[in-house]
Design a protein around this motif. Sequence first.
Motif, PDB file in Angstrom:
ATOM      1  N   ASP A  37     -10.399  -9.511 -44.824  1.00 48.03           N
ATOM      2  CA  ASP A  37      -9.373  -8.805 -45.603  1.00 48.03           C
ATOM      3  C   ASP A  37      -9.874  -8.500 -47.013  1.00 48.03           C
ATOM      4  N   PRO A  38     -10.658  -7.414 -47.181  1.00 48.13           N
ATOM      5  CA  PRO A  38     -11.236  -6.548 -46.149  1.00 48.13           C
ATOM      6  C   PRO A  38     -12.673  -6.972 -45.863  1.00 48.13           C
ATOM      7  N   ASN A  52     -10.909  -5.202 -40.030  1.00 51.11           N
ATOM      8  CA  ASN A  52     -10.111  -5.357 -41.245  1.00 51.11           C
ATOM      9  C   ASN A  52      -8.681  -5.719 -40.855  1.00 51.11           C
ATOM     10  N   VAL A  53      -8.181  -6.852 -41.328  1.00 51.45           N
ATOM     11  CA  VAL A  53      -6.788  -7.185 -41.039  1.00 51.45           C
ATOM     12  C   VAL A  53      -5.888  -6.238 -41.828  1.00 51.45           C
ATOM     13  N   ASN A  54      -4.725  -5.967 -41.261  1.00 49.65           N
ATOM     14  CA  ASN A  54      -3.763  -5.052 -41.878  1.00 49.65           C
ATOM     15  C   ASN A  54      -2.374  -5.605 -41.612  1.00 49.65           C
ATOM     16  N   ASP A  55      -1.848  -6.363 -42.575  1.00 48.70           N
ATOM     17  CA  ASP A  55      -0.555  -7.024 -42.387  1.00 48.70           C
ATOM     18  C   ASP A  55       0.568  -6.020 -42.150  1.00 48.70           C
ATOM     19  N   THR A  83      -2.687  -9.087 -38.172  1.00 44.91           N
ATOM     20  CA  THR A  83      -2.891 -10.249 -39.040  1.00 44.91           C
ATOM     21  C   THR A  83      -4.087 -11.057 -38.535  1.00 44.91           C
TER      22      THR A  83
END
Length: 577
Positions: free
Chosen positions: A365-366, A378-381, A386
Amino acid sequence: MAAVQPNPATGTPMSGLARALMQAGRLTPPQADALQKKAQAEKSHFIDVLLGSGAINARDLAAFCSDTFAYPLLDLAALNIEVLPPKAIDIKLMLTQRVIPLSKRGNKMSVALSDPTNSQALDQIKFQAESTVEPVIVPHDALLKLLESLTKSSEQSIADLAGDEGDIQFAEDDSATPSQAQTDAAADVEDAPIVRFLNKMLMDAVNMGASDLHFEPYEKFYRIRFRVDGMLVEHAQPPTSIKDKLVSRIKVLSKLDISEKRVPQDGRMRLIVSPTKTIDLRVSTLPTLFGEKTVMRILDATQAQMGIDSLGYDPDQKEILMDAIVRPYGMVLVTGPTGSGKTVSLYTCLNILNKPGINISTAEDPAEINLPGINQVNVNDKAGLTFPVALKSFLRQDPDIIMVGEIRDLETADIAIKAAQTGHMVFSTLHTNDAPSTLTRLMNMGVAPFNIASSVILITAQRLARRLCTCKKPVDISHDLLLKAGFKEPDLDGTWKPYGPVGCERCNGTGYKGRVGIYQIMPITPAIEALILANGNSMQIAAQSEAEGVKSLRQSGLVKVKNGLTSLEEVLGCTNE
């Protein structure tokens, strides 16, 4: 533009200046009408057409405006331009409305102009400067000449800062199709001095080995700082008038919304340094009181490919680490504060393990460093991707090695530990002060002690200390102070001397060039496992690890001092004991 009212004789829209001249008998209605129509046809200012017609000269017009509107008259030839407050209003507003701020006292600003009926200009200045405007009449030709001089001076100051460097390239993002608004914005900020200036700042940062660039707007000035070897140093103070164009240029290159200035934004750009080297930059904008602060982090993938020997591990520490990362399963945790080099350490380990026969997946992240052969996510809440969701997906993708950017909560910790217990090698980071406190942090999160004991195989805590430049020299430090710092009597046998910084051209006078890692490498031994299962605290775990020969961060730092790699001040500053 000036206020417009109809000519009472012809009904033609007429500026306030034309109307005043006509009412005073200086222009006949047909003359005023013809000049007004010509100005509209040529899309120019009435005052330009008026003076071009020869009906009145600039000096006489200035005297007329001063008498008619009861504003003071100023001869610009007697003005010292060095005392002008050029940062009081934006240079773009000065040029479009043809005004020059003369002085500012409290909430009152004196402004030079040639057309006092230009109410729009006065309103815009009042709004931008948050001041009451006091008009001062000046001859129109002298005003234009001074505006041209001030504009050239502003552009030259930026050009001087930029110099002749700056012919660098930015990689295009083929996946992103710019909108028409973005395209128009890009064209609007292709200002040659701004482009050259930003290019020079980026190249200076790369050449100086900076990790971050800070573009910071304040009320009275604008500054650019670089973080070099962990320390922020001021590099330039360009004119405040360029701050908006500079941010717009950065936003266009980073594919950010150039029209949105009210909320933070994050983006990326790629800098082509040479045919064989590109550098990624992570960009973050933040609205502040006086404009958008922009921070650019330089992400150099070559750092992770330099090899483990370049990171500064002691030989015994390196051996323990290498033995742990080649295990078929288990969890290796890297801890330390932000900016302590955790990401580079993890990627160095992953790069060692990155082989055609191994499947490696990371959730970050990221993702900061791009490594071919590793599946990076890449996590993207906001989108629901997540850390736990990414980890669950990894386990269905036949992984050998998993890297989690950071363990932040119990759910992420549980999934990572289960992965380590079921035949996978897991790497991750935590924000703790040292290795022993990492175990108690996991317990405080709610992870069961038996799960920690059966999964975690190694914890490494780290800091980054500035490395002494080659210009270093021996320094005299008292025996008592060395003992107080943590050295033991056998260490002070007189066969070595501590070194301190000097400063030379190579290190820009700081005495330091680059950084060296300070590490605490703590393997989870059967004795420590027993303490974990007995709910032992961090002090008990630290005492046991010390008894087993694990050096604390301070002790590892003192070894670097003894070897002449860094100074005692640096080690004392980045370690606690």
